[in-house]
Structures are given as C-alpha cells and as structure tokens.
Design an enzyme around this catalytic site. Sequence first.
Site, PDB file in Angstrom:
ATOM      1  N   ARG A   1      53.108   3.200   0.310  1.00 13.26           N
ATOM      2  CA  ARG A   1      53.716   1.603   1.330  1.00 13.26           C
ATOM      3  C   ARG A   1      54.335   2.489   2.646  1.00 13.26           C
ATOM      4  O   ARG A   1      54.516   2.027   3.707  1.00 13.26           O
ATOM      5  CB  ARG A   1      55.545   2.539   0.508  1.00 13.26           C
ATOM      6  CG  ARG A   1      56.317   1.532   0.765  1.00 13.26           C
ATOM      7  CD  ARG A   1      57.485   1.802   2.176  1.00 13.26           C
ATOM      8  NE  ARG A   1      57.786   2.998   2.414  1.00 13.26           N
ATOM      9  CZ  ARG A   1      59.117   2.947   2.208  1.00 13.26           C
ATOM     10  NH1 ARG A   1      59.649   2.149   1.402  1.00 13.26           N
ATOM     11  NH2 ARG A   1      59.478   4.283   1.912  1.00 13.26           N
TER      12      ARG A   1
ATOM     13  N   HIS B   1      51.858   0.094   8.111  1.00  9.22           N
ATOM     14  CA  HIS B   1      51.852   0.069   9.046  1.00  9.22           C
ATOM     15  C   HIS B   1      50.542  -1.209   9.499  1.00  9.22           C
ATOM     16  O   HIS B   1      50.680  -1.527  10.777  1.00  9.22           O
ATOM     17  CB  HIS B   1      50.167   0.794   8.846  1.00  9.22           C
ATOM     18  CG  HIS B   1      51.430   2.356   9.488  1.00  9.22           C
ATOM     19  ND1 HIS B   1      50.525   3.286  10.404  1.00  9.22           N
ATOM     20  CD2 HIS B   1      51.976   3.361   9.095  1.00  9.22           C
ATOM     21  CE1 HIS B   1      51.351   4.447   9.730  1.00  9.22           C
ATOM     22  NE2 HIS B   1      52.932   3.841   9.202  1.00  9.22           N
TER      23      HIS B   1
ATOM     24  N   ARG C   1      67.702  -7.377   5.854  1.00 13.54           N
ATOM     25  CA  ARG C   1      66.747  -6.636   5.239  1.00 13.54           C
ATOM     26  C   ARG C   1      66.897  -5.613   4.540  1.00 13.54           C
ATOM     27  O   ARG C   1      66.398  -5.454   3.379  1.00 13.54           O
ATOM     28  CB  ARG C   1      65.644  -6.545   6.771  1.00 13.54           C
ATOM     29  CG  ARG C   1      64.975  -5.961   6.512  1.00 13.54           C
ATOM     30  CD  ARG C   1      64.490  -4.156   6.652  1.00 13.54           C
ATOM     31  NE  ARG C   1      63.146  -3.495   5.641  1.00 13.54           N
ATOM     32  CZ  ARG C   1      63.210  -2.662   5.160  1.00 13.54           C
ATOM     33  NH1 ARG C   1      64.173  -1.962   5.202  1.00 13.54           N
ATOM     34  NH2 ARG C   1      61.632  -2.518   5.201  1.00 13.54           N
TER      35      ARG C   1
ATOM     36  N   HIS D   1      65.312  -3.551  -1.565  1.00 11.51           N
ATOM     37  CA  HIS D   1      65.464  -2.796  -1.648  1.00 11.51           C
ATOM     38  C   HIS D   1      66.415  -3.225  -2.808  1.00 11.51           C
ATOM     39  O   HIS D   1      66.793  -2.031  -3.783  1.00 11.51           O
ATOM     40  CB  HIS D   1      66.679  -1.426  -1.383  1.00 11.51           C
ATOM     41  CG  HIS D   1      66.464  -0.254   0.034  1.00 11.51           C
ATOM     42  ND1 HIS D   1      66.874   0.064   0.571  1.00 11.51           N
ATOM     43  CD2 HIS D   1      64.742  -0.702   0.123  1.00 11.51           C
ATOM     44  CE1 HIS D   1      66.561   0.173   1.760  1.00 11.51           C
ATOM     45  NE2 HIS D   1      65.020  -0.170   1.297  1.00 11.51           N
TER      46      HIS D   1
END
Length: 1120
Positions: free
Chosen positions: A445, A450, A1016, A1021
């Site tokens: 993750r 990136h 977000r 999550h």
Amino acid sequence: MWISIKTLIHHLGVLFFCDYMYNRREKKIIEVKTMRITKVEVDRKKVLISRDKNGGKLVYENEMQDNTEQIMHHKKSSFYKSVVNKTICRPEQKQMKKLVHGLLQENSQEKIKVSDVTKLNISNFLNHRFKKSLYYFPENSPDKSEEYRIEINLSQLLEDSLKKQQGTFICWESFSKDMELYINWAENYISSKTKLIKKSIRNNRIQSTESRSGQLMDRYMKDILNKNKPFDIQSVSEKYQLEKLTSALKATFKEAKKNDKEINYKLKSTLQNHERQIIEELKENSELNQFNIEIRKHLETYFPIKKTNRKVGDIRNLEIGEIQKIVNHRLKNKIVQRILQEGKLASYEIESTVNSNSLQKIKIEEAFALKFINACLFASNNLRNMVYPVCKKDILMIGEFKNSFKEIKHKKFIRQWSQFFSQEITVDDIELASWGLRGAIAPIRNEIIHLKKHSWKKFFNNPTFKVKKSKIINGKTKDVTSEFLYKETLFKDYFYSELDSVPELIINKMESSKILDYYSSDQLNQVFTIPNFELSLLTSAVPFAPSFKRVYLKGFDYQNQDEAQPDYNLKLNIYNEKAFNSEAFQAQYSLFKMVYYQVFLPQFTTNNDLFKSSVDFILTLNKERKGYAKAFQDIRKMNKDEKPSEYMSYIQSQLMLYQKKQEEKEKINHFEKFINQVFIKGFNSFIEKNRLTYICHPTKNTVPENDNIEIPFHTDMDDSNIAFWLMCKLLDAKQLSELRNEMIKFSCSLQSTEEISTFTKAREVIGLALLNGEKGCNDWKELFDDKEAWKKNMSLYVSEELLQSLPYTQEDGQTPVINRSIDLVKKYGTETILEKLFSSSDDYKVSAKDIAKLHEYDVTEKIAQQESLHKQWIEKPGLARDSAWTKKYQNVINDISNYQWAKTKVELTQVRHLHQLTIDLLSRLAGYMSIADRDFQFSSNYILERENSEYRVTSWILLSENKNKNKYNDYELYNLKNASIKVSSKNDPQLKVDLKQLRLTLEYLELFDNRLKEKRNNISHFNYLNGQLGNSILELFDDARDVLSYDRKLKNAVSKSLKEILSSHGMEVTFKPLYQTNHHLKIDKLQPKKIHHLGEKSTVSSNQVSNEYCQLVRTLLTMK
C-alpha cells in the site's frame, strides 16, 4: 428542412469526423454519418493518432512515422459516403444514394433503371442546401470575387441530365459528363474538408505551457503563488462586452417561438456575430480568447445543438451574473486540471517526451495501481475485523496497529482467522501472525500510492515484516521495532502446507461437485494424463476469454439448434445436455468446467496452432454460408506468427470501437459471437482430440472413487511469495479475480524477462488463494459459542418458530445448519450493517408464508411449460401478438419468478446478495478516494515544484493553519535530496513555509481541505461497516462527490457508478433533481430491472429481483 453541422471529435482515444443534421419537419437532430479516422485498419494495420506537445499525426500501430497523408488518401472513399449523406436527406432512399455514389466513384456504378429515378420527386430527397441554388468558390480561386463564384442548382441539373438519358439504364459516361458541375463541387468539398481534418489532426496536441492556453494558465499559476488573483472576471467581462452579448442572446431567445427547436442554432449564430465584432481583440488577448472559449462551452452545455431530443434551455442561463459565475468556476477548474496534468507528467518524469503512447501507458499503469490499492484497502479492512473491528483510523499505521492489541479479543481473532486460513493458530502466535499480516499489506500500500514507476519485484517478493513492541530498557518504557523473515516464521509452514494440499483440494472440489460419484479413477486420470498436462493455477493468460458458462450454454444452443432455422453448423458433439436439476449433469458440467479452466485455457491461449485452427474454421465456415457471409467480414484472419493474446487484443479493440455507436450494435454482436464461437469450437476440438468425450456420458458409480487419482502439479512459487500469498488470503473471490484480470492486462506490456516471471508467479499465488479462498465453515461451533448465540443471530433473519426445522436445522430439529450467507457476512465484516438492516422490519424476516410459497406448485413443471411455450414462439413468432397466448406465458414466468424469489429469501441467499452489494458499493467508493489521493499528489507536488521546494508528498497529508504536524511518515512526505531522513517541520522552517504556501494555494483553488480528508478517511477505511459512522451509504456517495468536486466528470461519475452497480444487481434507480435536494442524492424510484421475453418489443416481461428486495436495498442505502 435540414441543417448540417460538421465537427471533428476526439472521443475515448478515437478520432471521428461527424455529420449532424437537424430536421425542421421532425424537429430532431440525427447523426447522419460518423466517419472513424483512427483505430480502424488500413492495409491491415491499425491506425492511431499520436499526439505530443507539438501536434498530432496519424500513425500505424507500433510505428511512429507520420502517415497522415497516406492514411487520409486511403480514407477518401469514406469522404464520398459523407458527400452522399450530405446530398441525400433521406437515407432510406437507396436508388438516389446509388445514383449519387456512382457519380462520385466509378467502382460504385451499379445498374440503375432511369425510370426508377425519374418517377421520384427528386427535390424531396435532396438536402435543404440543394433545394435551391448553391454557391461556392473553388479552392484555387485567387479571391472570393463574383467572377470566381460558381452556382449549382442540383435539382434542376439532375432533372435535365436524366432527361438526356435515352436507354433503359443509366449510361454512366454521358450522365457523369452532364453532371460534371456537381462532381466538381464534390471534389472541391472533399479537398477542403480533407485539409480541414488534417489541420485539426495537426492541432490536436497535448496541452503544454508552450501553447497559448498553457502560457495563460502558467501566468495564472504564478499569480496564485504570489498571492494575487489570477483573473478578474468583472474586468474581463467588460473587455469582452459581455453585457452587450447577453442582451443580444436574451433578445434572440425571446423572439423565438415557443418550443422552437432551432433556438439553439440562433443563439449560436448570435454568439458568432459577437465574436466577429471583437475578432481582433480575441486574436491579440489570450485571456479574452480563453474567456470566449468558456462562453462557447457555456452555450454548448445549456443550449446544445448536437444533443438528440434536447429541450429548450432556461433563459436564466443567459443572465450576465449566471454566466460570470459559471465561467469563473470553469476557469478555476481549468487551472486545476492543468495543475493535475503537469503534476502527472512530472510524477512520471515524462514532461519533455510526452506523447499519446506514454499517456496510454500511464493510463494502463494507473488502472492497475488503483485496482491494487483497492485490494489493499479491502485486505486491511479484513485485518481490522480480526484485530480491532471498531478502529476508525488507518489500521496499517504502525502506531495504530500496536495500540490495537490493547483491545484484541483472542477468541474472536482465532474464529476470524479460521475463516481465512485452513491452518490452525494458537493464542501465543496471534500477535506475531497479526504483524505478519500487516507486513504483507502495508509495504505494498505504501509503495503503490506513490503512483510512479514501481518495483514490482518489491511488491510481490517482500521477504520481511516489522514488529513494534513496548519494552522496559534501563527502567524506561521504549518502543522497539524488530524485523522478521517470513521464511523463518510459522508463515512458511502455512504457505507450503497449502501448496502441498493443491491436488487434495482439487479432489475435494470434485467430491463436493459429485464428479467422483459419476466418473471412475481411470477416467479422471485420463484427464490428468493429457499430453503436456500439468495442473495450472494460472488459468488463461488472455484477457476477455469467455467464461465456461457462456461457452457451454452457447455451445448447447448451436449443437441443438432447430434444423428449420439453422444458425451455424459448428460440427459440435460435446454440448449434449442442459439439465441443471440433474445430479449427473452437474457432475458432467463441473468436470468440463475444471478441464476448461485448468487444462484447456492455459493450452488454447498459448498454442498458436490450436487457436489459429479454430479461428480459421469459424471464418471459413462464415464465408460458405449464403446470405450470412457478411457477419464476420470485418474480422481478419490470424497471422501465422501471431500469438493468441495479440489476436484477442485485436478482436477486443475492434469490438470496443462499436459499443458506443447505436447504429452498429449488430456489429458488436458479431464480434462477441465470433469470440464465443472460437472458444466453443476450440473446446469441442480439444475434448475430441484428447478422447475425453466420455465426460458427456456420466454413469453412477456404485461406490464413489477417490483412490488412485494422481494429479500432476508443479509450481515455481517459493519463499519470496509468502507475503503476497498472505495478502491474497484476505481478499474475496471477486477481488482476487479482478486483480488477476488487471494483472493479465498490465503484464501484456512488460518487456523484462524478470518482470514477466515475477508477474507469472504472482498470478499463481492468486490462483492458489482462489482455490481455497471461499471455503466455508464445516461446523456451526466454529461460528457461534453456543446454540443460544446461534439462535439470537439467526432470529434476525428468520422467524423464531421456523428455526427448529429445515433448512435451518438438520432433520433432528436440534443441530444447526451452517448457512453460507451467514458465514460470509461474518467473514468479511458486513454482519453489523445487515443485522441492523434486518432488525428494521419484521417483514424482512423469513416467515411461514414464504415457506408456503415454495410448495404452491411444482416449479419444474412450470419451467418445462415455459420451455414448451418458448419453443412454440420460436416456431411461430406471430404468437407474441396473441393476447391469450402471451397472458398464459406471462402467468407462467410470474409463477417461476415468485418461486425463485421465495427460495432466495428462505435460503438466505438474499443476505449474500446484500453483502455483495454492500461490498461492491464501498469498494467503488474506496476506488474514488484512491483517485483523490493520486490527484492530491499530482497537484501538491506540482505546486511544491513551482515553489522550488525540495519536498514532495506521497499521500494526502493534513495541512492545518493552527496546528502543523511536526513529523511525517516516510510514505507521506519525503526530501528529494535525501529520501531516507525523517521529515519534520519543527526542525525545518523552510518546510513549514512550503506547506503553508501549499495550503493557501489549495484553499484558493478549493482543493483538498481537511474537512474532505476526514470524509476520505471514513470511506477509504471502510468505517461504515463498524456501524458507528452515522452516515448512510447514500451520504457516503455525497461525500465522495464532495471530495471529487474539483473535477466535474469525476463528480458526475460517482452517481453514475451507483446506478451502474445497482443495475448489475438487477435494479434501476432514479434520483430526484439535485436542485430540489440541495445537491444531495435522494432516491426518487428504485425498482426491478425488466427481462424482456419474446423480443424487446414484447409486453411479456419479468423482474430481475422482487419489489420486496428493492425495498430492502432502499433501506440499506438510506440507513444510518
């Protein structure tokens, strides 16, 4: 009357030249002709448009040479068709079209009777511009003075030329000579339009800071960084004389008649008149020119001329204040999009070499990366459910994960573990196992977010994981981080234990599907001794290969088609039965399915000769069929050295070209039909060649045979794959399949042998996880502490009085039966939400009334009755117009549907459907948040670069005015000069300044504020699943739209995706107009999708789901 509009569009990577016409009589616009310029084949080579910052060009696939001139010459015949459509206003008049086409192209000159044309009222078939005299200036005219102007009266010219025809049929030589005036006009028109398109192609460049627009956006960006307003909308409006324009537009609007469908043309004409008056200012002033472009877009949006069945716009959208507000927003959004584009190019380090190929490669990489991120989010949610289900923060953060052990419940962890892993775990191993699972997800993750070139070897071959514990050192409590090798922990035994069990897992699958009850050991060993056979976990290396279900059912239809109405005689023998209610057939079907995926696909999609022979057979057969030979005429043969994957990519690209075009839907079916037939025939030939046709004749064994079955299996997987295997074990079958499919697509572009090998092994790991991933619990005690706990749980879904009988307990009325749906919702964490849903109304529970519905009639008789009626309709299609007969058909399918819905409810299958719907919705939302994370990186890093900062972000970080974070994780922010140092704004005043400037810039652009970061996080999550969020799913979609408000297309895509997901689950949703709901999503209607029987136009239909299920889903979407 017809009005013609020409436009060149570049849509979804395809270049089109479009002819739109507006019919005043019928008051509608039609797209008369769309000429595709790219992604077609010329000289058997695919044409693409290649763009860079200097301009565009037409090239052949895998070539970079500019072939614009050559390709445009080859496309000249398409221009002739365009001219025909421009001349003839009624496409259905074939004789007139043939006549005009013959004038333009000698090879299109057909035998036409003069009387067939002269009997027509020619003027009625001509486009409006040819109903009267047409004037034009030849391209070589020195100027546009009267002496060079040429006049054509086509109606009169045609009548005079036809009168001169003496014979029965058109004499093309004399007729062409008499019609020379029109032919010259057509050639002149084609020449000018060709030049126009070439110019459009040349100008189709990737936007850059060197372009006029790019320089303006660059200036705006400098102003923003210098804390100046980039543009003054009021000042620009005055220079543009916007007040004068809006007055003229409103006057035009008011003068128009009520429901005047030409009003939008008139408004556009008014704008064009205004543009002509200020043309010099527009040429000299870039800002004014950009303002004008946005005004055009405003009219195109609210008063479109190309949209079919459009409505007359609202005059309020012509008010100066409204236009200023929208244009101001558009300009600000344009700055944002430029920042994102430049940030993307900088991130991928291709600013100087950007072209359409590099952008396409980025698109493929990002699609794969985003799918991988989504898989990581799903896996981390399942890890959270095991360790600390109510955690609201990022469970993968090392500090958060360490703290979660304060709340861990060992018994619950072991129960959750057993649902994902076959290997047992002890309490002593829980902490190490938890850290090992985190170590399998977090590095992937943290690396993949990136969004740049990744080390795929690092992704899939992670050898170590970290464990952080508090220890007392010299009397003080300190956090100590240790590193472990996966191959030196219990995970190695777990991994190889699962690898060793692969043959046994295959045998277990055969046993559960009754294969061992109907086939002997010798017969099964014959399957496993096929030449070059070795059990493969890779399945197909070709994307878009049809599923076995499609292959078998379509194959059955072809093999057993009615001889009176033959479709294709594919010479099939193995698709002999379709009796899914028969245990023997299910065994046959399951064995064929195993052979298809484990044996056939790996060989068929890599063996050029095997695949090519099937392709050649289908294409040859198609050519031999009289009257049907055009079905596959657009499909080329497979080249001698062409790989199956390459040929399938060609077929798929051809299919995708047509799927957006309504008039070419038939061609979509041809391409899909071709793919199906290749695999149907290929599988049939494979079975016959390897003498496996005995599978078609299952025979009941007196005793099930599972001894002496030898399944050859070999793999190159090793210690380096342990971590990725652990992550895959935390994914469900759908996530694994989607990840594998994206991996197959992405790996097609790999060149390095090492990378190909890495991806191959990774796909094997996914295959291993899939093989044993959806195992269910065998004993109810694995899920519940005692019968009371089982009863309490089940009573949420089933009325208590029914719990002591089948199908909820065994025949003794005491022993609970494990329901797969209940197992599933506990495993993946949707239990809390679904319990809340079913607790909201007793009507949702299974009742005695539902059980009774299963015994009202014999459903097998109803199914047989429907099949009989359907066969009658095939033989006599006219029955669909017989009201008595259709009523009988409708009643039968209603009975079948009611039975199926009752069965789905009684067996709790709808619980599983609701679980999957919930996961699909939350996963799609998480995917959108991954896009927001990506865009935060692109925009922030571009701004930091413009500030000459030496820092870059790698995830969405908090930027607060009052409280700056002192330290950042290495996956959040890093130093360009030294990526290994810990970044701290406390120790680096310049970083503090840079982050403040970044915050102020993002605030001005209304991007990524901290309020949105919280939204977000809640979505990414999966916090909705713990039942403590306080938001409904519908409100989460609102939040996602809020987060993505910087990009109108993305924002709109959120609500569209909700519709798409519900549609895939058999429902149609319509939302209330946003202006009525303060721009929040509110459901107006949620209803079942229709399945049309007896053809699309028939009134006989059934619902895909029940109305009761729709109500359940509506409650789920709105429940907090």
